[in-house]
Write an enzyme that holds these catalytic residues in place. Structure first.
Site, short mmCIF file in Angstrom:
data_model
loop_
_atom_site.label_atom_id
_atom_site.label_comp_id
_atom_site.label_asym_id
_atom_site.label_seq_id
_atom_site.Cartn_x
_atom_site.Cartn_y
_atom_site.Cartn_z
N LYS A 97 -91.32 -13.72 -69.26
CA LYS A 97 -92.04 -13.33 -67.91
C LYS A 97 -91.33 -11.87 -67.61
O LYS A 97 -92.22 -10.93 -67.30
CB LYS A 97 -91.36 -14.33 -67.07
CG LYS A 97 -92.11 -14.00 -65.66
CD LYS A 97 -91.64 -15.10 -64.51
CE LYS A 97 -91.92 -14.82 -63.10
NZ LYS A 97 -91.92 -15.89 -62.02
N GLU A 101 -81.81 -12.40 -75.13
CA GLU A 101 -82.04 -13.51 -76.23
C GLU A 101 -83.48 -13.05 -76.96
O GLU A 101 -83.52 -12.88 -78.06
CB GLU A 101 -81.90 -14.84 -75.92
CG GLU A 101 -80.54 -15.46 -75.40
CD GLU A 101 -80.39 -15.02 -74.14
OE1 GLU A 101 -81.11 -14.42 -73.38
OE2 GLU A 101 -79.41 -15.77 -73.52
N GLY A 146 -90.28 -19.60 -64.25
CA GLY A 146 -90.33 -19.67 -65.76
C GLY A 146 -90.46 -21.10 -66.08
O GLY A 146 -91.15 -21.63 -67.01
N ARG A 147 -89.68 -22.00 -65.36
CA ARG A 147 -89.66 -23.50 -65.80
C ARG A 147 -90.91 -24.21 -65.46
O ARG A 147 -91.05 -25.46 -65.73
CB ARG A 147 -88.37 -24.34 -65.39
CG ARG A 147 -88.15 -24.19 -63.77
CD ARG A 147 -86.47 -24.47 -63.46
NE ARG A 147 -86.51 -24.13 -61.99
CZ ARG A 147 -86.04 -23.05 -61.66
NH1 ARG A 147 -85.92 -22.03 -62.50
NH2 ARG A 147 -85.56 -22.66 -60.23
N GLU A 159 -82.00 -26.60 -63.31
CA GLU A 159 -82.22 -25.06 -62.93
C GLU A 159 -82.84 -25.03 -61.66
O GLU A 159 -82.57 -24.11 -60.71
CB GLU A 159 -82.83 -24.26 -63.96
CG GLU A 159 -82.66 -22.69 -63.72
CD GLU A 159 -83.32 -21.88 -64.73
OE1 GLU A 159 -84.56 -21.80 -65.02
OE2 GLU A 159 -82.52 -21.40 -65.74
N HIS A 165 -78.46 -46.69 -80.69
CA HIS A 165 -77.35 -46.73 -81.78
C HIS A 165 -76.21 -45.59 -81.68
O HIS A 165 -75.62 -45.33 -82.45
CB HIS A 165 -77.84 -46.76 -83.06
CG HIS A 165 -78.81 -47.93 -83.60
ND1 HIS A 165 -78.14 -49.08 -83.80
CD2 HIS A 165 -80.00 -48.10 -83.14
CE1 HIS A 165 -79.07 -50.10 -83.80
NE2 HIS A 165 -80.16 -49.58 -83.29
N LYS A 204 -74.93 -13.81 -67.65
CA LYS A 204 -75.68 -12.81 -68.19
C LYS A 204 -75.07 -11.34 -68.09
O LYS A 204 -74.96 -10.63 -68.94
CB LYS A 204 -77.07 -12.47 -67.53
CG LYS A 204 -78.03 -13.79 -68.07
CD LYS A 204 -79.33 -13.35 -67.35
CE LYS A 204 -80.26 -14.66 -67.49
NZ LYS A 204 -81.77 -14.51 -66.80
O1 F6P Z 1 -82.40 -18.50 -67.83
C1 F6P Z 1 -82.80 -17.91 -66.60
C2 F6P Z 1 -84.23 -17.79 -66.85
O2 F6P Z 1 -84.42 -16.77 -66.01
C3 F6P Z 1 -85.05 -18.99 -66.79
O3 F6P Z 1 -85.44 -19.26 -65.46
C4 F6P Z 1 -86.34 -18.52 -67.61
O4 F6P Z 1 -87.20 -19.62 -67.91
C5 F6P Z 1 -85.51 -17.76 -68.75
O5 F6P Z 1 -84.54 -16.99 -68.21
C6 F6P Z 1 -86.52 -16.82 -69.56
O6 F6P Z 1 -86.97 -15.67 -68.75
P1 F6P Z 1 -88.21 -14.76 -69.08
O7 F6P Z 1 -89.48 -15.65 -69.46
O8 F6P Z 1 -88.21 -13.73 -67.98
O9 F6P Z 1 -87.57 -14.19 -70.70
#
Ligand code: F6P
Length: 543
Positions: free
Chosen positions: A202, A208, A262-263, A348, A379, A507
């Site tokens: 987003k 990452e 995002g979620r 979250e 199990h 972060k």
């Molecule tokens: O971990 C925090 C967060 O902002 C989540 O809410 C989101 O889903 C994820 O990082 C990824 O964010 P982006 O889509 O901006 O890379």
């Protein structure tokens, strides 16, 4: 005392009353109880009869819902008001799955843009599937690598696995972790010439994702050259400036809006890898399934409303029964990633310690959510669920029809699911254990020794969700059910389910620590960090 506190007090009185009653008794309370606690929407049945609830307790929960104006809060979301107060944003993932709707975000119409964006995204997905959008050497794409994390990964990754029988497009792979092993192990199996890389973010700034995206771009460029590499990249993002700077042509960038968190974004262009896997028509079915649940959430009376009752039961488990952890156990192998998806959705969203307007919470909010597919879980951790010192409520999920061939397997799967919820609720008391052991001819001393070990306390709550089969529509419905359940819980806890400030500190610290890990001066770090960095360096320096 205000109305809300009064409703909580009322609840506490029912909790005390019901704590004294074993589920063994409660489940036999008769048809009236079952009628309140079993709900159905088409083929989807929600069975709450194994929760420690009864009609009067449910009435108290419904009264709490009225006290916090749950209905008003729900309408404010559907009306596109800025209910995400800390970010001053509307929350309209429901609009993303209703391209024919008439939604407004803070007064601005959005549904036409949703429909247009969906058409464009699904046209691209279908063109990739058909080979009309092809690799730079003209061959159809054989593999798609989706790079994203959190909400930009868990939804499509979980759904692609869940809908494996509907997967007839190119193979889709997901990479999230910044650990280089994730991207390395994925790309090692693929041919860059026939691989499409979709960067899903987003913000297009997430450490990452951008680290993995750069690695994937370099992998493509090493084999194909920079120009062809750029042509085999696509992106899903709201940050067009950053996607351009990364070298991705606007024609292959698919957008969404700040009012989809995002979620909650699997319904938007973030679902592109899923759409490539199952096709545009399947993706529209997925959205349609979620829409049926949205309409139900909006229109059904609270006492017959599935997400409302699930949310009330969630609050009951947490605040009345004091359970700080909840297990989600799908007896549906393809939902293996559902617990991980629900961890982000619920924790979250509702892992908060202050109210929407910044006051400390008077009581506990979101429990820990975890789980694994049954029957594997039986199990591993079911020992603790049956006889451990904590009571951990379980959500069981079960399909009536198998999506994989062998009906004999499915019959055993169903029997196991039903057996577990029964065992958790009813248990096996010591007298029954002793009688069973005596029947095997054991001597009394041996019975004394074994009876405590073999006794099951029971009285452990669970909810069962039973549906016809796992398909795009039923999956969409299931996810929307959990989304709205999360909303209901947030409303009762009075927290903002749509921000996530709690992820920011780590972060920022990681950004500051990266140069120290690379060898920078660590003398200003706190003693624990400095000690770990020093040991890390020693390990690196000594072979
Ligand atoms: O971990 C925090 C967060 O902002 C989540 O809410 C989101 O889903 C994820 O990082 C990824 O964010 P982006 O889509 O901006 O890379």
């Amino acid at each position: 005392m205000d109305r809300i506190e009064q409703a909580w007090n009322e609840l506490a009185a029912h909790a005390a009353r019901l704590r004294a009653r074993h589920l063994r008794e409660l489940v036999h309370d008769g048809a009236a109880r079952a009628q309140r606690l079993v709900l159905q929407l088409d083929d989807l049945r929600l069975d709450l009869t194994r929760e420690k609830l009864d009609g009067p307790a449910l009435d108290a929960l419904l009264a709490l819902g009225r006290a916090v104006d749950l209905a008003g809060q729900r309408e404010a979301m559907f009306a596109g008001e800025a209910i995400n107060l800390s970010e001053r944003r509307a929350v309209l993932h429901v609009a993303a799955r209703d391209p024919g709707g008439d939604y407004r975000a803070q007064g601005v119409p959005v549904s036409a843009a949703v429909a247009q964006a969906l058409d464009r995204c699904l046209a691209f997905a279908d063109a990739v599937r058909a080979g009309r959008v092809a690799a730079t050497d003209g061959r159809p794409y054989r593999d798609v690598v989706s790079i994203g994390i959190g909400g930009s990964d868990l939804g499509p990754a979980m759904a692609t696995q869940a809908l494996a029988p509907y997967h007839d497009g190119p193979a889709v792979h997901y990479v999230a972790n910044v650990d280089g092993a994730a991207i390395h192990d994925t790309l090692a199996r693929l041919d860059p010439a026939t691989t499409l890389v979709i960067v899903q973010s987003k913000t297009f700034t997430t450490l990452e994702t951008m680290t993995n995206a750069r690695a994937a771009r370099a992998w493509l460029a090493a084999a194909l050259g920079a120009e062809r590499a750029a042509a085999q990249l696509a992106a899903v993002s709201t940050n067009l400036e950053a996607t351009r700077a990364f070298g991705i042509d606007d024609a292959r960038v698919f957008g969404f809006w700040e009012w989809i968190g995002g979620r909650y974004s699997v319904w938007s262009a973030i679902g592109l890898p899923l759409a490539i896997a199952i096709g545009g028509a399947g993706f529209r079915d997925f959205l349609a399934g979620a829409r049926t649940l949205d309409a139900h959430f909006r229109d059904a009376p609270p006492e017959r409303n599935l997400p409302v009752l699930m949310g009330l039961a969630g609050v009951w488990r947490r605040n009345a029964m004091g359970c700080s952890s909840v297990a989600v156990v799908p007896y549906d192998q393809r939902l293996a990633r559902l617990p991980a998806y629900l961890q982000q959705l619920t924790m979250e969203s509702n892992g908060k310690r202050v109210t929407r307007d910044g006051r400390p919470l008077a009581r506990a909010s979101c429990p820990v959510v975890w789980g694994e597919p049954g029957s594997n879980a039986q199990h591993s951790f079911f020992q603790l669920l049956h006889q451990g010192s904590d009571v951990i409520p379980v959500d069981f999920l079960l399909a009536a029809e198998p999506t994989a061939a062998d009906p004999a397997h499915h019959a055993l799967l169903v029997a196991n699911c039903l057996a577990q919820s029964q065992a958790l609720a009813l248990g096996l008391d010591e007298a029954a254990v002793r009688a069973n052991l005596a029947r095997t001819g054991l001597d009394p001393a041996e019975i004394d020794r074994l009876a405590p070990q073999r006794t099951f306390p029971g009285d452990r709550p669970s909810t069962t969700l039973l549906y016809r089969r796992l398909d795009p529509a039923s999956l969409g419905r299931l996810l929307a059910l959990y989304e709205h359940k999360t909303f209901v819980e947030a409303a009762l806890w009075q927290v903002n389910a749509f921000d996530q400030w709690g992820v920011e500190l780590g972060k920022a610290l990681a950004g500051a620590l990266a140069p120290l890990v690379a060898g920078g001066d660590a003398s200003g770090a706190d003693p624990a960090t400095a000690g770990l960095l020093a040991h890390l360096r020693r390990l690196r320096e000594t072979p």
